[in-house]
Design a protein around this motif. Structure first.
Motif, PDB file in Angstrom:
ATOM      1  N   GLU A 211      17.383  14.966  11.089  1.00 40.48           N
ATOM      2  CA  GLU A 211      16.987  13.910  10.151  1.00 40.48           C
ATOM      3  C   GLU A 211      17.685  14.021   8.799  1.00 40.48           C
ATOM      4  O   GLU A 211      17.881  13.016   8.107  1.00 40.48           O
ATOM      5  N   VAL A 212      18.039  15.212   8.401  1.00 43.20           N
ATOM      6  CA  VAL A 212      18.504  15.445   7.031  1.00 43.20           C
ATOM      7  C   VAL A 212      19.806  14.713   6.727  1.00 43.20           C
ATOM      8  O   VAL A 212      19.895  13.978   5.736  1.00 43.20           O
ATOM      9  N   PHE A 213      20.823  14.911   7.551  1.00 36.03           N
ATOM     10  CA  PHE A 213      22.127  14.319   7.231  1.00 36.03           C
ATOM     11  C   PHE A 213      22.098  12.796   7.287  1.00 36.03           C
ATOM     12  O   PHE A 213      22.627  12.148   6.375  1.00 36.03           O
ATOM     13  N   PRO A 214      21.485  12.173   8.305  1.00 33.38           N
ATOM     14  CA  PRO A 214      21.395  10.702   8.276  1.00 33.38           C
ATOM     15  C   PRO A 214      20.641  10.173   7.051  1.00 33.38           C
ATOM     16  O   PRO A 214      21.059   9.172   6.451  1.00 33.38           O
ATOM     17  N   LEU A 215      19.582  10.852   6.658  1.00 29.14           N
ATOM     18  CA  LEU A 215      18.852  10.457   5.448  1.00 29.14           C
ATOM     19  C   LEU A 215      19.751  10.599   4.224  1.00 29.14           C
ATOM     20  O   LEU A 215      19.793   9.707   3.357  1.00 29.14           O
ATOM     21  N   PHE A 216      20.470  11.700   4.157  1.00 29.24           N
ATOM     22  CA  PHE A 216      21.412  11.924   3.064  1.00 29.24           C
ATOM     23  C   PHE A 216      22.453  10.809   2.995  1.00 29.24           C
ATOM     24  O   PHE A 216      22.750  10.291   1.909  1.00 29.24           O
ATOM     25  N   LEU A 217      23.014  10.425   4.147  1.00 29.07           N
ATOM     26  CA  LEU A 217      24.041   9.379   4.157  1.00 29.07           C
ATOM     27  C   LEU A 217      23.502   8.056   3.625  1.00 29.07           C
ATOM     28  O   LEU A 217      24.174   7.370   2.849  1.00 29.07           O
ATOM     29  N   VAL A 218      22.285   7.713   4.027  1.00 26.86           N
ATOM     30  CA  VAL A 218      21.663   6.474   3.542  1.00 26.86           C
ATOM     31  C   VAL A 218      21.477   6.536   2.031  1.00 26.86           C
ATOM     32  O   VAL A 218      21.810   5.591   1.303  1.00 26.86           O
ATOM     33  N   GLU A 219      20.940   7.649   1.561  1.00 24.98           N
ATOM     34  CA  GLU A 219      20.712   7.813   0.115  1.00 24.98           C
ATOM     35  C   GLU A 219      22.024   7.854  -0.668  1.00 24.98           C
ATOM     36  O   GLU A 219      22.125   7.280  -1.751  1.00 24.98           O
ATOM     37  N   LEU A 220      23.033   8.531  -0.113  1.00 21.54           N
ATOM     38  CA  LEU A 220      24.325   8.619  -0.785  1.00 21.54           C
ATOM     39  C   LEU A 220      24.997   7.251  -0.851  1.00 21.54           C
ATOM     40  O   LEU A 220      25.558   6.882  -1.884  1.00 21.54           O
TER      41      LEU A 220
END
Length: 157
Positions: free
Chosen positions: A140-149
Motif C-alpha cells: 500500500e505504501v508506494f502506490p499511496l506515495f505516488l498518488v500523494e506525490l
C-alpha cells in the motif's frame, strides 16, 4: 528563463540522474538541427565529439546562474511525468527503495527541503512496512506515495 537555459538545465538533470544518455542528447541535437539549423544548444552539442566532452559540458553549467524556482518547475514536471509510468507497473522492493533514494537525491539537488521531508516520510513508512511496523501494508505504501506525490507536484507546477 530562456529556452536555451531551460534545455541545458533539463539535459544536466537528465545526465546527473541517468534519465538520458549522452547518445540520447546527441540524437536530440541532430534532430533539433534538422528542424532549426541555428539551434545554439544543438550546435554546441554536435561540436562535442566524445561522451566525456558532453558530460563535462553539462557538468560545468552553473545552476546558481539559473533561477531556482524555474529549475524546480522543470524538475517537478519531470517527476510528474515519471510518476505516471510507475502507476501501472509491478515494482520490486529493491526498485522501490532505489526510487525513494533517487527522489531524495533529486530533492537535495534542487534544494527543496519540503519535498525532501515529504519523500523521506514515505520512505520511512515503506521501510517500517517492510518490518511490519507500519499502519500500512507493504503493497500500500508506494502506490499511496505516488498518488500523494503526483498531487504535490501538480500543486507546484
Amino acid at each position: 528563463m530562456h529556452e536555451l537555459d531551460t534545455n541545458k538545465l533539463q539535459f544536466k538533470f537528465d545526465l546527473e540522474f541517468s534519465l538520458k544518455t549522452t547518445e540520447d542528447i546527441q540524437q536530440w541535437a541532430i534532430h533539433a538541427l534538422e528542424i532549426d539549423s541555428s539551434n545554439e544548444l544543438a550546435l554546441d552539442i554536435c561540436f562535442l565529439s566524445t561522451t566525456d566532452q558532453i558530460l563535462d559540458y553539462f557538468k560545468n553549467i552553473d545552476r546558481s546562474n539559473l533561477l531556482i524556482n524555474q529549475s524546480r518547475q522543470i524538475i517537478y514536471k519531470k517527476i510528474g511525468n515519471h510518476i505516471t509510468h510507475l502507476f501501472n507497473t509491478t515494482l520490486s522492493t529493491e526498485f522501490i527503495s532505489h526510487a525513494f533514494q533517487r527522489l531524495l537525491n533529486i530533492a537535495q539537488y534542487i534544494e527543496d527541503d519540503e519535498l525532501y521531508s515529504f519523500i523521506n516520510h514515505y520512505a520511512d513508512e515503506f521501510h517500517l512496512a517492510l518490518y511490519e511496523c507500519s499502519k500500512y501494508e507493504l503493497n500500500e505504501v508506494f502506490p499511496l506515495f505516488l498518488v500523494e506525490l503526483k498531487s504535490w507536484v501538480q500543486n507546484y507546477c
